[in-house]
Design an enzyme around this catalytic site. Structure first.
Site, PDB file in Angstrom:
ATOM      1  N   GLY A 112       0.832  -1.198   0.000  1.00  0.00           N
ATOM      2  CA  GLY A 112       0.000   0.000   0.000  1.00  0.00           C
ATOM      3  C   GLY A 112       0.868   1.249   0.000  1.00  0.00           C
ATOM      4  N   ASP A 137      -8.614  -1.278   0.572  1.00  0.00           N
ATOM      5  CA  ASP A 137      -9.221   0.046   0.756  1.00  0.00           C
ATOM      6  C   ASP A 137      -9.455   0.762  -0.579  1.00  0.00           C
ATOM      7  OD1 ASP A 137      -8.717  -0.697   3.355  1.00  0.00           O
ATOM      8  OD2 ASP A 137      -7.054   0.692   3.644  1.00  0.00           O
TER       9      ASP A 137
HETATM   10  O1  F6P Z   1      -5.423  -1.013   4.973  1.00  0.00           O
HETATM   11  C1  F6P Z   1      -5.966  -2.271   5.004  1.00  0.00           C
HETATM   12  C2  F6P Z   1      -6.733  -2.536   6.272  1.00  0.00           C
HETATM   13  O2  F6P Z   1      -7.345  -3.806   6.184  1.00  0.00           O
HETATM   14  C3  F6P Z   1      -7.777  -1.473   6.626  1.00  0.00           C
HETATM   15  O3  F6P Z   1      -8.935  -1.568   5.854  1.00  0.00           O
HETATM   16  C4  F6P Z   1      -7.947  -1.721   8.096  1.00  0.00           C
HETATM   17  O4  F6P Z   1      -8.420  -0.577   8.749  1.00  0.00           O
HETATM   18  C5  F6P Z   1      -6.559  -2.069   8.545  1.00  0.00           C
HETATM   19  O5  F6P Z   1      -5.868  -2.544   7.403  1.00  0.00           O
HETATM   20  C6  F6P Z   1      -6.488  -3.119   9.621  1.00  0.00           C
HETATM   21  O6  F6P Z   1      -5.174  -3.254  10.053  1.00  0.00           O
HETATM   22  P1  F6P Z   1      -4.664  -4.460  10.972  1.00  0.00           P
HETATM   23  O7  F6P Z   1      -4.521  -5.663  10.082  1.00  0.00           O
HETATM   24  O8  F6P Z   1      -3.365  -3.970  11.496  1.00  0.00           O
HETATM   25  O9  F6P Z   1      -5.694  -4.679  12.022  1.00  0.00           O
END
Ligand code: F6P
Length: 358
Positions: A112, A137
């Site tokens: 990303g 996202d």
């Molecule tokens: O950016 C991708 C994402 O899945 C978001 O949609 C979400 O808010 C975040 O990562 C969750 O992060 P983690 O895997 O650290 O909980």
């Protein structure tokens, strides 16, 4: 070029293994060797490598996640010092050295915004890099859509359909919380496709009275249930987003979460209709990749290999209107913003009477 490395970093998503397979198969067919860097930037700095042959990538294209592992925190130019908690150092140069020692002459980095920002720094430090954008996202301007988005939409649609049947049976309001950080793409596309009645997005603060009145109107009209699709970072007018935790050493420090529980309780209290929260969470990222993500991943993986092979680097590759495109690594983040006035799914939803809480 004789040897290239491939690495996945940031939050995982479906389609990453399709990129890996395409990179390995395309590169090997050109006579290149491929090394996988494990666990994102942790493996880059800690020199965790594995050789990849065609035998390692057979049939992986549809598998969720990434066979190389990933991490969504570490940054190679701001890397935690060993045994010195809270102190950081720049590890880009010595990490590049590690790869050079095993003969790597170019890298393909899939990730990303944060990941590709570090990829730009690595490219500028002398290791030729091609970046490939991925995120559920869908908020990167380099590719429309990004790898992983379409599978996440499909996963979410399937989940909401299941929730509809139980909501129907019990005459309930179900508030479904969806990932996406500050971007509403996933909630809008999945909510719309799954037939949500109310869609709440981070791009537009909602009015709680409007949401509750709409719930009452729908239930009083004879429909037995209401589905509210709520983006994890949506918020009521004049209020703050609901944050689950702060990951202080992460590129994106905020982790959203909790809006469904909060809103569901408010709806039940104000309308008298029974309500339940449902957080789709990481289920949205997992599972088999849909065919569109397999195709997109393979096309971008192959494109990246061809560019590196032609000694061209410093690009992010993506897809736009079904064509493959490349852009120079931007100096600053260039997020793709969901424009609610200009988006035709949003327009169709509004015209069909779907409520956005305003
Ligand atoms: O950016 C991708 C994402 O899945 C978001 O949609 C979400 O808010 C975040 O990562 C969750 O992060 P983690 O895997 O650290 O909980």
């Amino acid at each position: 070029m004789k040897k290239i490395a491939i690495m996945t970093a940031g939050g995982d998503c479906a389609g990453l293994n399709s990129v890996i397979r395409a990179v390995v198969m395309s590169a090997v067919n050109k006579g290149l060797e491929v090394v996988g860097v494990m666990d994102g930037y942790i493996g880059f700095v800690e020199r965790r490598y594995r050789n990849l042959t065609k035998n390692d990538v057979y049939d992986i294209e549809k598998e969720g996640g990434t066979i190389l592992g990933s991490s969504n925190k570490e940054c190679p130019f701001h890397y935690p010092k060993k045994d010195k908690k809270g102190e950081y150092e720049d590890r880009v140069k010595d990490s590049i050295e590690g790869l050079r020692e095993i003969g790597v002459e170019g890298m393909i980095i899939i990730g990303g915004d944060g990941t590709l920002d570090s990829a730009r720094v690595i490219n500028e430090a002398g290791m030729p890099v091609i970046g490939i954008p991925k995120t559920i996202d869908n908020d990167m301007s380099a590719s429309e859509p990004t790898i992983g988005f379409q599978t996440a939409v499909e996963n979410s649609v399937q989940a909401i359909r299941k929730l509809k049947s139980t909501a129907y049976s019990h005459r309930r309001v179900i508030v479904v919380e969806m990932m996406g950080r500050t971007s509403g793409y996933l909630t809008l596309y999945a909510g719309f496709a799954a037939g949500a009645d109310i869609i709440l997005l981070p791009e537009q603060d909602y009015d709680l009275d409007v949401v509750c009145n709409e719930v009452k109107k729908i239930m009083e009209s004879g429909k037995r249930y209401v589905i509210v699709a709520a983006a994890e970072a949506c918020k009521e007018k004049g209020k703050k987003e609901t944050i689950a935790r702060i990951v202080s050493d992460s590129f994106e420090q905020k982790r959203y979460g909790g809006i469904a529980a909060k809103l569901s309780a408010q709806i039940e209290e104000r309308t008298g209709y029974e309500s339940r929260p449902m957080v789709l969470g990481h289920l949205q990222r997992g599972g088999e990749a849909c065919t569109s993500d397999i195709l997109l991943g393979a096309r971008l993986g192959n494109y990246a290999v061809n560019l590196l092979y032609d000694n061209r680097s410093g690009y992010i590759v993506g897809a736009k209107e079904s064509a493959l495109v490349k852009i120079r690594f931007p100096k600053n983040r260039e997020p793709r913003i969901l424009d609610l006035e200009d988006n035709d799914i949003c327009r169709a939803a509004r015209d069909m009477g779907i409520n956005f809480g305003v």
